[in-house]
Design an enzyme around this catalytic site. Structure first.
Site, PDB file in Angstrom:
ATOM      1  N   ASP A 137     -10.870   2.940   4.228  1.00  0.00           N
ATOM      2  CA  ASP A 137     -11.123   1.435   4.133  1.00  0.00           C
ATOM      3  C   ASP A 137     -12.683   1.378   3.875  1.00  0.00           C
ATOM      4  O   ASP A 137     -12.945  -0.040   3.577  1.00  0.00           O
ATOM      5  CB  ASP A 137     -10.579   0.625   5.464  1.00  0.00           C
ATOM      6  CG  ASP A 137      -9.383  -0.283   5.076  1.00  0.00           C
ATOM      7  OD1 ASP A 137      -9.044  -0.439   3.997  1.00  0.00           O
ATOM      8  OD2 ASP A 137      -8.567  -0.607   6.123  1.00  0.00           O
ATOM      9  N   LYS A 149       0.840  -1.033   0.044  1.00  0.00           N
ATOM     10  CA  LYS A 149      -0.190  -0.161   0.140  1.00  0.00           C
ATOM     11  C   LYS A 149       1.028   1.111   0.126  1.00  0.00           C
ATOM     12  O   LYS A 149       0.770   2.135  -0.598  1.00  0.00           O
ATOM     13  CB  LYS A 149      -0.811   0.077   1.444  1.00  0.00           C
ATOM     14  CG  LYS A 149      -2.104  -1.023   1.191  1.00  0.00           C
ATOM     15  CD  LYS A 149      -2.758  -1.202   2.447  1.00  0.00           C
ATOM     16  CE  LYS A 149      -3.661  -2.183   2.404  1.00  0.00           C
ATOM     17  NZ  LYS A 149      -4.437  -2.725   3.628  1.00  0.00           N
ATOM     18  N   GLN A 159      -4.460  -1.895   9.771  1.00  0.00           N
ATOM     19  CA  GLN A 159      -4.245  -2.858   9.233  1.00  0.00           C
ATOM     20  C   GLN A 159      -5.002  -3.954  10.255  1.00  0.00           C
ATOM     21  O   GLN A 159      -4.682  -4.301  11.363  1.00  0.00           O
ATOM     22  CB  GLN A 159      -2.837  -3.274   8.814  1.00  0.00           C
ATOM     23  CG  GLN A 159      -2.640  -4.617   7.980  1.00  0.00           C
ATOM     24  CD  GLN A 159      -3.335  -4.531   6.764  1.00  0.00           C
ATOM     25  OE1 GLN A 159      -3.559  -3.652   6.188  1.00  0.00           O
ATOM     26  NE2 GLN A 159      -3.720  -5.710   6.146  1.00  0.00           N
TER      27      GLN A 159
HETATM   28  N1  GUN Z   1      -6.832  -6.981   6.113  1.00  0.00           N
HETATM   29  C1  GUN Z   1      -6.910  -7.807   4.958  1.00  0.00           C
HETATM   30  N2  GUN Z   1      -7.471  -6.814   4.047  1.00  0.00           N
HETATM   31  C2  GUN Z   1      -7.623  -5.593   4.858  1.00  0.00           C
HETATM   32  C3  GUN Z   1      -7.824  -4.314   4.358  1.00  0.00           C
HETATM   33  O1  GUN Z   1      -8.523  -4.224   3.155  1.00  0.00           O
HETATM   34  N3  GUN Z   1      -7.912  -3.366   5.150  1.00  0.00           N
HETATM   35  C4  GUN Z   1      -7.262  -3.441   6.289  1.00  0.00           C
HETATM   36  N4  GUN Z   1      -7.208  -2.334   7.125  1.00  0.00           N
HETATM   37  N5  GUN Z   1      -6.816  -4.591   6.667  1.00  0.00           N
HETATM   38  C5  GUN Z   1      -7.088  -5.782   5.888  1.00  0.00           C
END
Ligand code: GUN
Length: 293
Positions: free
Chosen positions: A119, A52, A96
């Site tokens: 998100d 990311k 995350q």
């Molecule tokens: N863990 C797995 N996929 C995601 C996501 O799209 N966002 C976040 N914050 N954690 C994740």
């Protein structure tokens, strides 16, 4: 059979974002800024956060990653969230997941300022999505919709079967596809762990979206000819190869690709699109709530 190339589509979209970002900077404004909080050292989470950050920087955004110790308390994490909620230089941030077991995930998500929830996990944003007034859409479902759209696949009036009902993928994609949105109006069936006779439903799918977390669950005899298949799963399977593992999805690609009209590969299908959607939500946060602060 056509491969839906998420890597190619995502890099086209990233080029568009890079141009938009360059335009913003040319006007003398600061770049959009996304932050990420990572608690602990889970390798998959570290790898997601690194990807990311790399993607955000590649399009010219500012990116900050907060790496916290596994033993960070809920209170300490909430303090950092409060700090980012107030920081006018940060347009959006993510925490995350999964979080260590001693931290209450719902409490943490609820603490994020909905205007910075890139998100799209906060109940406020999920609620807006349900009523058709969504601002931030969860990144993976948004990525799936973009993949279908850019591949010229119409969803209106189609029967979409979604396998999996997680808060992050299955539930939101089902809602988004069934709403009277520009890219919705599908008939949606949701299957889950208590569904009896799964293949009865998967065989009826015009578009099959699988986000269940079970390696190669969907076999060739579970789909009809001409189906469009979106595979959200990603699994590392140990083997005797030099690398010691291979990557697979929730779909048996070898079998199902023989019948599909379009199918996403794993890796290189949905994964890169999730990251692009996060960038899209960051631009939305910047333009809608952040820019002139
Ligand atoms: N863990 C797995 N996929 C995601 C996501 O799209 N966002 C976040 N914050 N954690 C994740």
């Amino acid at each position: 059979m056509q491969i839906i190339d998420g890597k190619k589509i995502s890099s086209e979209i990233k080029k568009e974002f890079a141009q938009r970002c360059a335009g913003i900077i040319d006007c003398g404004e600061r770049a959009p800024h996304i932050a990420a909080i990572l608690v602990g050292t889970d390798p998959a989470s570290q790898s997601y956060v690194n990807s990311k950050e790399k993607a955000a920087k590649s399009v010219g955004f500012t990116s900050t990653v907060y790496k916290l110790d596994e033993k960070t308390t809920e209170k300490q994490l909430i303090e950092l969230i409060d700090f980012l909620n107030e920081d006018d230089e940060v347009d959006g941030f993510i925490v995350q997941l999964p979080l260590p077991k001693h931290i209450n995930t719902d409490k943490v998500i609820n603490r994020i300022n909905p205007k910075k929830d890139v998100d799209g996990f906060h109940p406020h944003n999920l609620g807006l999505m349900v009523t058709g007034d969504g601002v931030f859409f969860p990144a993976t479902p948004l990525g799936i919709i973009k993949l279908l759209k850019r591949s010229g696949i119409e969803v209106e009036g189609k029967h979409c079967v979604v396998v999996g009902r997680s808060n992050i993928v299955g539930t939101p994609i089902s809602i988004m596809l069934s709403r009277n949105f520009e890219y919705g109006n599908a008939t949606v069936t949701i299957c889950h762990s208590k569904t009896k006779n799964l293949e009865f439903y998967t065989k009826q799918a015009d578009i099959l979206i699988v986000a269940v977390g079970k390696p190669e669950l969907i076999k060739g005899d579970m789909v009809k000819e001409g189906v469009v298949v979106i595979d959200v799963g990603i699994h590392r399977i140990p083997d005797d190869s030099e690398k010691g593992y291979h990557i697979t999805g929730d779909v048996d690609f070898k079998e199902v690709s023989k019948k599909a009209s379009h199918i996403t590969p794993v890796p290189g299908g949905v994964g890169p699109m999730t990251i692009v959607s996060l960038l899209q939500n960051t631009l939305t946060a910047y333009e809608k709530f952040g820019k002139n602060k």
